[in-house]
Design an enzyme around this catalytic site. Structure first.
Site, PDB file in Angstrom:
ATOM      1  N   LYS A 205       0.503  -0.729   9.768  1.00 32.65           N
ATOM      2  CA  LYS A 205       1.712  -0.022   9.317  1.00 32.65           C
ATOM      3  C   LYS A 205       1.405   1.471   9.157  1.00 32.65           C
ATOM      4  O   LYS A 205       0.247   1.885   9.121  1.00 32.65           O
ATOM      5  CB  LYS A 205       2.203  -0.596   7.985  1.00 32.65           C
ATOM      6  CG  LYS A 205       2.466  -2.094   8.008  1.00 32.65           C
ATOM      7  CD  LYS A 205       3.503  -2.477   9.023  1.00 32.65           C
ATOM      8  CE  LYS A 205       3.715  -3.981   9.057  1.00 32.65           C
ATOM      9  NZ  LYS A 205       4.554  -4.409  10.194  1.00 32.65           N
ATOM     10  N   ASP A 206       2.483   2.247   9.034  1.00 31.52           N
ATOM     11  CA  ASP A 206       2.340   3.684   8.897  1.00 31.52           C
ATOM     12  C   ASP A 206       1.470   4.029   7.693  1.00 31.52           C
ATOM     13  O   ASP A 206       1.517   3.361   6.656  1.00 31.52           O
ATOM     14  CB  ASP A 206       3.713   4.346   8.721  1.00 31.52           C
ATOM     15  CG  ASP A 206       4.639   4.057   9.888  1.00 31.52           C
ATOM     16  OD1 ASP A 206       5.144   2.918   9.947  1.00 31.52           O
ATOM     17  OD2 ASP A 206       4.841   4.945  10.721  1.00 31.52           O
ATOM     18  N   LYS A 207       0.692   5.099   7.828  1.00 30.32           N
ATOM     19  CA  LYS A 207      -0.123   5.551   6.706  1.00 30.32           C
ATOM     20  C   LYS A 207       0.737   6.291   5.683  1.00 30.32           C
ATOM     21  O   LYS A 207       0.744   5.932   4.505  1.00 30.32           O
ATOM     22  CB  LYS A 207      -1.250   6.465   7.191  1.00 30.32           C
ATOM     23  CG  LYS A 207      -2.061   7.053   6.038  1.00 30.32           C
ATOM     24  CD  LYS A 207      -3.142   8.000   6.517  1.00 30.32           C
ATOM     25  CE  LYS A 207      -3.878   8.599   5.310  1.00 30.32           C
ATOM     26  NZ  LYS A 207      -4.942   9.535   5.732  1.00 30.32           N
ATOM     27  N   ARG A 208       1.446   7.312   6.132  1.00 25.92           N
ATOM     28  CA  ARG A 208       2.254   8.115   5.196  1.00 25.92           C
ATOM     29  C   ARG A 208       3.559   7.375   4.925  1.00 25.92           C
ATOM     30  O   ARG A 208       4.645   7.735   5.418  1.00 25.92           O
ATOM     31  CB  ARG A 208       2.510   9.504   5.773  1.00 25.92           C
ATOM     32  CG  ARG A 208       3.202  10.438   4.805  1.00 25.92           C
ATOM     33  CD  ARG A 208       3.194  11.869   5.279  1.00 25.92           C
ATOM     34  NE  ARG A 208       4.032  12.711   4.443  1.00 25.92           N
ATOM     35  CZ  ARG A 208       3.727  13.156   3.221  1.00 25.92           C
ATOM     36  NH1 ARG A 208       2.557  12.829   2.704  1.00 25.92           N
ATOM     37  NH2 ARG A 208       4.554  13.906   2.541  1.00 25.92           N
TER      38      ARG A 208
ATOM     39  N   LYS B 160       0.841  -1.205   0.000  1.00 23.35           N
ATOM     40  CA  LYS B 160       0.000   0.000   0.000  1.00 23.35           C
ATOM     41  C   LYS B 160       0.871   1.249   0.000  1.00 23.35           C
ATOM     42  O   LYS B 160       2.015   1.227   0.463  1.00 23.35           O
ATOM     43  CB  LYS B 160      -0.939   0.017   1.209  1.00 23.35           C
ATOM     44  CG  LYS B 160      -0.229   0.044   2.552  1.00 23.35           C
ATOM     45  CD  LYS B 160      -1.203   0.011   3.697  1.00 23.35           C
ATOM     46  CE  LYS B 160      -0.489   0.137   5.040  1.00 23.35           C
ATOM     47  NZ  LYS B 160       0.178   1.413   5.213  1.00 23.35           N
TER      48      LYS B 160
END
Length: 775
Positions: A285-288, A256
């Site tokens: 997991k991290d979005k950005r 992603k």
């Protein structure tokens, strides 16, 4: 990211797409409109967003980010003595790449989007083992008549007990017979009946009928539940062939870009019309960022999921393979990071010293700012209200106006604060304010004073997130206190973990959080009393073990309250065998051991200052926290770094997994590039914040506000440099344009002279012509 059309064209009624497409989960999301409309759809790439969304955002002015400062959440100290440097973190989300590490040590990379695993019957079967004597059949289960009678008599009475005992005698003659008790509306009593039957009559199985009666029957062939043969594995094929078969698990890689893990899985669930429980993963997991992680799916054919790839906006699935079981939270070895820090101002020697310091000494294992939310109202403040049982204040903090949001969000919050009109607020609160809308619906259902019942409508993990963020705030503050007052060496009373302590959720002890639950609970607040205690808080009781040797220190990052800890003595400190990296500090809770020094008093003072019971008792079981332990220092492993040069501020500097799958060549460093970037690769254990590593590396804040200022300054500098370069080019072009008439005259004179004197004409030709002639 490969270019893809944004799908649309839903018609008909509701979410089912075009009328008559209710059972076709894929067609509803594809563009079936006229070709001229399909061609006008927005397209996606890594650096863009849909045009309509971008235009709306730009019309509302620039976004202003607000986030709790590092000092406000206890992040105050540094570990190393190296000099920091300036650099921009996450200028582009592709500068932050995270690859999950599976329990076996394999790093997850997206490698294949198309290949499906072979069907179970096509897989290579292992060689048959040599024939061995068949084990003896287990003895048939024997009913405990005496114990069962004693347990069931007060529940069903002597009359029905006699009927049940007569029924048990029919097992040999009538193995398919059944017996039904009288209907009973008391669910707790029925539960006790089921437990007694399972305990004392293992040859019986029981279930509850729709009318509320307990139905009893014999296990087929006298087999108890744990003796039944396993059902056959699921085989992909038509539904008729699958009927009566149990589906199996398969796992896949979820890739992603700039999206939450749950956001992508929610989209997949919506397109396939399946429940969210279909998928499980080891952690979000991290979005950005660009991330790759493993996900397991249950009761879902792999080819159905593979067909979604063209419709997934900013995500892909691949690397399908069969799995024996689902993934559970925390079931990973760690994460592999590839991080790009742009516009660094240090030379190579300074960078080498900084990276070497973090690699060798580690960094303070603070909880990062993302633990406390992105709004001006930090999540731990809501947690304080929940722990104080001030549910009205918790609701107010969730719904109150806050800085840095979109204008429509601010307007909706301000109007609700003035009018307290729940129905009007539900009409105005935007859909992206998910938690706020859930709380408002709870208030609409239970009334303005039903704050606890409204909060109960939030998902349990969300309620716990608030109180856990307060635990993180306390831990951060106590670490800073410990380092400020006692330095970087172990002292008497410090805690260390002992080897083989259980991970969160792996303790065999009974649920320890019950010990911290007060017996009295209001009826309106007891609805969630049967919810199990969260695995993160763990079970059991922490204790000191004086006989442990220093070599038995546990190296895990974070453990539950059931972990075994040791209190350092004066002899331990004098031995010099302990270092700062061996120490742990507790997360506040009812069942942990506090350091046996002044830090224990500082814990109590901080909790009392916020109105929280230092014993962490609470009448709501889920808020009666057991506590846990976390290491003070964390070290990265497998550290690699390089410096690359670039000229364009948004130029890609690292290749992603998807670009590797599509055979996109990796970006090359520009030898004479104007800017320098540090590309750092390293591995961290679970529950560790990479932003805290960069805080230690750069010796500068990691907040979104600070990093955005650096990014904006870098963009302004690049824009100014481009403008100066354009002006210089224009200035160079103007003299050439002024000299053009003279050049034309000279060329005419040369032509005239060519007729008279041929030699000079050759000299006036262009260099290409001259070289050709020379050749």
């Amino acid at each position: 990211m490969e270019q893809e059309q944004q799908r649309g064209g839903r018609g008909g009624r509701g979410r089912g797409g075009q009328r008559g497409r209710g059972n076709r989960p894929f067609r509803g999301s594809r563009g079936h409109g006229p070709p001229e409309r399909r061609n006008d759809r927005d397209r996606f790439d890594r650096n863009s967003e849909p045009t309509a969304k971008r235009q709306k955002r730009e019309s509302q002015g620039p976004l202003v980010f607000y986030q709790a400062s590092e000092e406000a959440v206890g992040i105050q100290r540094f570990l190393g003595n190296h000099s920091g440097f300036s650099g921009i973190l996450k200028q582009r989300y592709s500068d932050f790449i995270v690859n999950e590490i599976e329990p076996n040590g394999d790093v997850v990379h997206l490698a294949d989007l198309h290949t499906l695993p072979p069907l179970p019957d096509e897989a290579v079967q292992p060689e048959a083992p040599a024939e061995v004597a068949a084990p003896a059949a287990p003895a048939p289960p024997v009913a405990d008549i005496e114990g069962g009678s004693a347990a069931l008599r007060p529940l069903i009475g002597p009359f029905f007990l006699k009927k049940l005992l007569d029924f048990v005698q029919k097992e040999k003659d009538e193995p398919t017979a059944t017996y039904t008790f009288e209907a009973d509306s008391d669910k707790l009593r029925r539960t006790e009946v089921h437990k007694a039957l399972k305990t004392h009559f293992p040859n019986l199985q029981s279930t509850t009928t729709p009318e509320g009666a307990v139905l009893v029957s014999f296990w087929s062939s006298g087999k108890a539940l744990d003796q039944r043969a396993p059902r056959p594995d699921w085989v992909p094929g038509p539904k008729k062939q699958q009927k009566g078969r149990r589906p199996g698990f398969f796992s896949f890689t979820l890739y992603k870009e700039n999206k939450d893990t749950t956001q992508v899985l929610d989209l997949i669930c919506h397109k396939l019309r399946v429940r969210q429980s279909t998928f499980s993963f080891a952690g979000t997991k991290d979005k950005r960022a660009i991330t790759s992680q493993r996900v397991t799916a249950f009761n879902l054919p792999p080819d159905v999921l593979r067909r979604l790839n063209p419709d997934l906006f900013g995500a892909k699935v691949g690397d399908f393979r069969w799995a024996k079981a689902q993934l559970n939270l925390g079931e990973l070895k760690g994460n592999r990071f590839t991080i790009t820090i742009r516009n660094v101002d240090a030379d190579d020697d300074a960078l080498a010293a900084a990276v070497g310091s973090v690699r060798d000494n580690g960094f303070i294992n603070y909880y990062g700012l993302q633990r406390f939310g992105m709004g001006s109202v930090a999540t731990h403040t809501v947690g304080i209200a929940l722990l104080k049982a001030d549910y009205a204040e918790a609701v107010r903090l969730i719904l109150c106006p806050r800085e840095g949001e979109m204008p429509e969000c601010t307007e909706a919050r301000q109007e609700y604060e003035k009018t307290k009109d729940i129905n009007a607020a539900l009409d105005k609160f935007p859909r992206q304010l998910v938690n706020e809308r859930i709380v408002l619906k709870g208030l609409q259902k239970h009334g303005p004073n039903g704050c606890w019942n409204a909060l109960q409508m939030l998902p349990r993990h969300m309620r716990l997130m608030y109180v856990h963020s307060f635990q993180s705030f306390v831990w951060n503050t106590m670490v800073s206190e410990r380092l400020e007052h006692y330095g970087h060496q172990p002292i008497v009373g410090d805690l260390v973990l002992v080897k083989d302590a259980p991970r969160p959720g792996q303790s065999d002890a009974s649920d320890a959080s019950e010990a911290a639950v007060e017996p009295a609970a209001e009826p309106s607040e007891a609805a969630d009393a049967e919810a199990p205690a969260e695995a993160t808080d763990g079970d059991g009781e922490g204790k000191a073990e004086e006989a442990a040797a220093p070599v038995d220190v546990d190296t895990k990052d974070e453990l539950s309250a059931a972990a075994t800890v040791r209190v350092l003595t004066a002899e331990d400190v004098a031995s010099g065998r302990w270092t700062l990296s061996d120490l742990v500090l507790p997360l506040p809770g009812a069942l942990i051991t506090y350091p046996d020094n002044d830090i224990k008093n500082k814990y109590r003072e901080l909790l009392e200052a916020h109105g929280v019971d230092p014993e962490m008792k609470h009448k709501q079981r889920e808020f009666a926290l057991a506590g846990g332990y976390r290491r003070l220092v964390q070290r990265p492993s497998d550290v690699e770094w390089e410096v690359v040069r670039y000229s364009e501020i948004n130029e890609p500097l690292v290749r992603s997994d998807l670009e590797a799958v599509n055979n996109v060549p990796p970006p090359a460093s520009v030898a004479d590039g104007r800017y320098r970037a540090l590309v750092l690769r390293f591995t961290l254990a679970p529950s560790t914040y990479a932003t805290m590593l960069f805080r230690e590396l750069l010796k500068m804040p990691t907040s979104v506000i600070f990093q955005k200022k650096l990014s904006d300054a870098h963009a302004a500098e690049a824009q100014q440099a481009s403008a100066l370069a354009a002006d210089a080019s224009a200035a160079d072009a103007q003299p050439a344009a002024d000299a053009q008439p003279a050049a034309d005259a000279t060329e005419a004179d040369s032509v005239e002279r060519t007729e008279e004197v041929p030699e000079p004409a050759v000299a006036m030709e262009t260099s290409e012509t001259s070289s050709e002639n020379t050749a």
